[in-house]
Motif scaffolding. Structure first.
Motif, PDB file in Angstrom:
ATOM      1  N   ALA A 184       0.801  -1.225   0.000  1.00  0.00           N
ATOM      2  CA  ALA A 184       0.000   0.000   0.000  1.00  0.00           C
ATOM      3  C   ALA A 184       0.829   1.268   0.000  1.00  0.00           C
ATOM      4  O   ALA A 184       0.262   2.363  -0.041  1.00  0.00           O
ATOM      5  N   GLN A 185       2.154   1.171   0.063  1.00  0.00           N
ATOM      6  CA  GLN A 185       2.965   2.379   0.059  1.00  0.00           C
ATOM      7  C   GLN A 185       3.002   2.986  -1.345  1.00  0.00           C
ATOM      8  O   GLN A 185       2.903   2.294  -2.351  1.00  0.00           O
ATOM      9  N   GLY A 186       3.180   4.285  -1.404  1.00  0.00           N
ATOM     10  CA  GLY A 186       3.212   4.974  -2.686  1.00  0.00           C
ATOM     11  C   GLY A 186       1.802   5.302  -3.158  1.00  0.00           C
ATOM     12  O   GLY A 186       0.854   5.386  -2.374  1.00  0.00           O
ATOM     13  N   GLN A 187       1.674   5.498  -4.469  1.00  0.00           N
ATOM     14  CA  GLN A 187       0.375   5.851  -5.028  1.00  0.00           C
ATOM     15  C   GLN A 187      -0.612   4.692  -4.893  1.00  0.00           C
ATOM     16  O   GLN A 187      -0.269   3.534  -5.127  1.00  0.00           O
ATOM     17  N   ALA A 188      -1.828   5.025  -4.532  1.00  0.00           N
ATOM     18  CA  ALA A 188      -2.860   3.996  -4.355  1.00  0.00           C
ATOM     19  C   ALA A 188      -3.338   3.482  -5.702  1.00  0.00           C
ATOM     20  O   ALA A 188      -3.653   4.263  -6.602  1.00  0.00           O
ATOM     21  N   GLY A 189      -3.396   2.164  -5.837  1.00  0.00           N
ATOM     22  CA  GLY A 189      -3.958   1.546  -7.028  1.00  0.00           C
ATOM     23  C   GLY A 189      -5.388   1.112  -6.777  1.00  0.00           C
ATOM     24  O   GLY A 189      -5.948   1.294  -5.690  1.00  0.00           O
ATOM     25  N   ILE A 190      -5.997   0.515  -7.781  1.00  0.00           N
ATOM     26  CA  ILE A 190      -7.392   0.110  -7.651  1.00  0.00           C
ATOM     27  C   ILE A 190      -7.541  -0.992  -6.603  1.00  0.00           C
ATOM     28  O   ILE A 190      -8.558  -1.074  -5.900  1.00  0.00           O
ATOM     29  N   GLY A 191      -6.505  -1.823  -6.444  1.00  0.00           N
ATOM     30  CA  GLY A 191      -6.553  -2.846  -5.410  1.00  0.00           C
ATOM     31  C   GLY A 191      -6.529  -2.253  -4.018  1.00  0.00           C
ATOM     32  O   GLY A 191      -7.173  -2.782  -3.088  1.00  0.00           O
ATOM     33  N   THR A 192      -5.797  -1.159  -3.835  1.00  0.00           N
ATOM     34  CA  THR A 192      -5.791  -0.463  -2.547  1.00  0.00           C
ATOM     35  C   THR A 192      -7.179   0.063  -2.205  1.00  0.00           C
ATOM     36  O   THR A 192      -7.639  -0.041  -1.060  1.00  0.00           O
ATOM     37  N   LEU A 193      -7.846   0.629  -3.200  1.00  0.00           N
ATOM     38  CA  LEU A 193      -9.211   1.109  -2.966  1.00  0.00           C
ATOM     39  C   LEU A 193     -10.158  -0.047  -2.660  1.00  0.00           C
ATOM     40  O   LEU A 193     -11.056   0.089  -1.819  1.00  0.00           O
TER      41      LEU A 193
END
Length: 281
Positions: free
Chosen positions: A235-244
């Motif tokens: 989850a570090q860095g820019q959030a991807g769709i999986g993070t959401l």
């Protein structure tokens, strides 16, 4: 002397004969009818899926449990048509797409290179191919924690997950294409005293191109899956769709969760479709 050769008529009658409209049963009319009928089954399947979705939401789930599967119009109005929510999802989807394409590119380069080396040496194939099989059969979720310890929890780790998932199809199918060249063609190159690299560049690689494109089409969908998995665990860095997806699940935001799943699925379908078109070309 009278000229007895037939003359070509170019008047209105001739033009009329050349512009006869298509009638039922002719090839153009049949092709148009086939295209219309070909679009009907997908449309029917979508309507049936939406009907089943509504049935589960309103007939199976009680009102206090309807948040588990909100009806399609709520997903549309509360998520996909909300500019703020949709903008957040699209930015995250762009990050996931970037990781997936980078992972697919690396998997393609490494996979084709490994397949070429294995096709040129039986000893290299015996050494390298078992490791490729191990990468395929070991669940990626089992080695995700190790990837995080070694490479951190940012974009590089997500890309490595994509490479690990997409690597094996490229290797196996490319190697199959390289080793499936007609023996008579090999004999022809032998008669021409072609060297190893001449044989590879002029015979094996062109013959293996359909297999390479097919492997990339398979690996493209797997790369998107790997990018989503990497988003969820790193989850570090820019959030991807999986993070959401993970965030919406924890907050029980069902409308946003389903909308994000649909966007991730559309990304996979889009990448798969691109390579399908390339394969046909």
């Amino acid at each position: 002397m009278v000229d007895t050769l037939p003359t070509r008529h170019t008047g209105p009658a001739s033009n009329a004969r050349r512009s006869v409209p298509d009638v039922p049963g002719t090839a153009p009319a049949a092709a148009r009818r086939s295209r219309r009928h070909g679009a009907l089954p997908p449309l029917v399947s979508v309507l049936l899926a939406l009907t089943a979705w509504y049935a589960v939401s309103y007939l199976v789930l009680s009102e206090d449990r309807r948040f588990l599967l909100p009806p399609p119009h709520r997903v549309l109005t509360h998520s996909l048509l909300d500019p703020l929510t949709l903008g957040t999802m699209l930015r995250a989807l762009a990050v996931t797409a970037q990781v997936a394409l980078l992972g697919l590119f690396l998997a393609a380069v490494l996979g084709v290179a490994a397949a070429v080396l294995m096709s040129q040496s039986r000893a290299i194939e015996r050494v390298v191919y078992p490791y490729a099989v191990v990468l395929q059969v070991v669940p990626v979720l089992a080695i995700v924690p190790l990837i995080g310890l070694w490479f951190g929890y940012g974009l590089p780790a997500r890309t490595i997950v994509c490479v690990l998932i997409a690597f094996f199809p490229v290797v196996s199918m490319t190697l199959f294409g390289l080793q499936s060249v007609d023996r008579d063609l090999h004999d022809l190159f032998t008669l021409g005293r072609a060297g190893r690299w001449r044989r590879l560049l002029s015979l094996q690689l062109p013959a293996a191109l359909p297999s390479v494109i097919t492997s990339l089409r398979t690996a493209a969908g797997l790369s998107v899956t790997g990018a989503v998995i990497g988003d969820m665990f790193f989850a570090q860095g820019q959030a991807g769709i999986g993070t959401l997806l993970d965030t919406y699940r924890a907050r029980l935001q069902s409308e946003d969760l389903i909308a994000a799943i649909l966007l991730a699925a559309l990304l996979g379908v889009a990448v798969f479709s691109v390579f399908t078109v390339v394969q046909r070309l």
